[in-house]
Design an enzyme around this catalytic site. Structure first.
Site, PDB file in Angstrom:
ATOM      1  N   LYS A  56      36.753  -8.955 -22.681  1.00 26.81           N
ATOM      2  CA  LYS A  56      35.563  -8.193 -23.053  1.00 26.81           C
ATOM      3  C   LYS A  56      35.758  -6.716 -22.741  1.00 26.81           C
ATOM      4  O   LYS A  56      35.505  -5.837 -23.568  1.00 26.81           O
ATOM      5  CB  LYS A  56      34.343  -8.754 -22.319  1.00 26.81           C
ATOM      6  CG  LYS A  56      33.012  -8.094 -22.681  1.00 26.81           C
ATOM      7  CD  LYS A  56      32.621  -6.995 -21.695  1.00 26.81           C
ATOM      8  CE  LYS A  56      32.270  -7.558 -20.334  1.00 26.81           C
ATOM      9  NZ  LYS A  56      31.782  -6.481 -19.418  1.00 26.81           N
ATOM     10  N   THR A  93      29.837  -3.466 -16.702  1.00 31.41           N
ATOM     11  CA  THR A  93      30.848  -2.832 -17.544  1.00 31.41           C
ATOM     12  C   THR A  93      30.482  -3.083 -18.990  1.00 31.41           C
ATOM     13  O   THR A  93      30.548  -4.214 -19.479  1.00 31.41           O
ATOM     14  CB  THR A  93      32.247  -3.403 -17.245  1.00 31.41           C
ATOM     15  OG1 THR A  93      32.586  -3.120 -15.885  1.00 31.41           O
ATOM     16  CG2 THR A  93      33.293  -2.775 -18.156  1.00 31.41           C
ATOM     17  N   LYS A 125      35.758   3.458 -16.129  1.00 34.87           N
ATOM     18  CA  LYS A 125      36.061   2.033 -15.957  1.00 34.87           C
ATOM     19  C   LYS A 125      37.054   1.556 -17.015  1.00 34.87           C
ATOM     20  O   LYS A 125      37.919   0.703 -16.744  1.00 34.87           O
ATOM     21  CB  LYS A 125      34.773   1.205 -16.021  1.00 34.87           C
ATOM     22  CG  LYS A 125      34.970  -0.305 -15.845  1.00 34.87           C
ATOM     23  CD  LYS A 125      35.601  -0.655 -14.495  1.00 34.87           C
ATOM     24  CE  LYS A 125      35.833  -2.158 -14.331  1.00 34.87           C
ATOM     25  NZ  LYS A 125      34.602  -2.922 -14.113  1.00 34.87           N
TER      26      LYS A 125
END
Length: 293
Positions: free
Chosen positions: A240, A97, A172
């Site tokens: 993150k 990701t 995502k």
């Protein structure tokens, strides 16, 4: 069956690479800590390489699952990077990701060498990786996706192509935006139930059967009530991911007020020492505010 390299043997990559080997593929692994790669080979078989370039030599596919944008660049670029060792016609399938920007930049570099790129971040957590039940959201050329889909089927329960390179990463971001708001709502609801004198687990079991049901409620409510967070997807990684989503939202002019607030709540959890706790640890903020920690 294909000749594969898998780069990155963290909590996700370690079992994912094993699924590929069990599916009959020829798998060479690389990990920044070589001892972990050696341990994987001792447990599962296959082979390990000292550099991403060595792992990628002669492979049909190079798959990766590392930490962040910088980690991804480090395993693919430079003289020891995987792109330097890959043959023309090979395909990268990246499960990390990361930002759509780094994905597109690396895909363009790969294209210049005749190498395909599919960005394929996953959802399902460590349990999904171990059980081969990940949801995979993909971006890239349709032909490259079609070639990669049978390979990632080794650990996928659903794999969907959403468009050009970067579309997987954007999808995502949607996933993480939805989870952030959902877990905060669960934290509020469960803590309310506890303070109202209800049995929170019984409440969660019932709510899960109705319109308020979700995977998070079914799989995390009990551990949230029991104050157990040493499992699942870490708060540090969620922050993150949310940072990536918030940055992308700013770039395209979309306000994400709930996501921004929950990101700050996760910062509070980090301050409590919960950086490695599961994302469901948002409920700990309430316990801390009421002197229960």
């Amino acid at each position: 069956m294909a000749k594969l390299a898998f780069l990155g043997l963290g909590v996700m990559g370690y079992p994912m690479a094993a699924h590929l080997l069990r599916a009959g593929h020829d798998v060479t692994v690389y990990n920044r800590t070589t001892a972990k790669a050696e341990g994987w080979v001792a447990q599962h078989g296959g082979a390990f390489a000292a550099t991403p370039r060595d792992a990628a030599e002669g492979c049909d596919f190079v798959l990766s699952c590392v930490g962040n944008d910088d980690d991804l660049r480090s395993v693919y670029t430079g003289p020891d990077g995987a792109l330097a060792g890959m043959k023309a016609g090979a395909i990268v399938v990246d499960h990390t990701t990361v930002s759509a920007t780094v994905t597109r930049d690396l895909a363009a570099e790969a294209e210049g060498a005749g190498i395909g790129w599919v960005d394929a971040p996953v959802s399902g957590g460590q349990a999904g990786a171990e059980n081969g039940q990940l949801a995979i959201m993909c971006g890239g050329d349709a032909a490259h996706f079609a070639a990669a889909e049978p390979v990632v089927a080794a650990y996928s329960k659903a794999t969907v192509h959403f468009g050009a390179v970067g579309a997987g990463q954007l999808t995502k971001m949607v996933n993480q935006i939805c989870i952030a708001g959902l877990v905060q709502a669960m934290s509020e609801g469960l803590y309310f139930a506890m303070k109202a004198g209800l049995d929170p687990k019984a409440v969660a079991d019932l709510v899960a059967q109705g319109a308020g049901g979700s995977w998070q409620l079914k799989n995390r409510a009990g551990t949230m009530v029991d104050n157990q967070f040493n499992h699942g997807f870490a708060v540090d990684w969620m922050r993150k991911d949310l940072g990536i989503a918030l940055g992308q939202a700013k770039e395209i002019g979309v306000a994400l007020p709930v996501t921004a607030i929950v990101d700050q709540f996760y910062s509070d959890v980090q301050q409590l020492g919960g950086g490695r706790w599961d994302t469901s640890s948002l409920i700990q903020r309430f316990r801390a505010m009421n002197g229960e920690l």
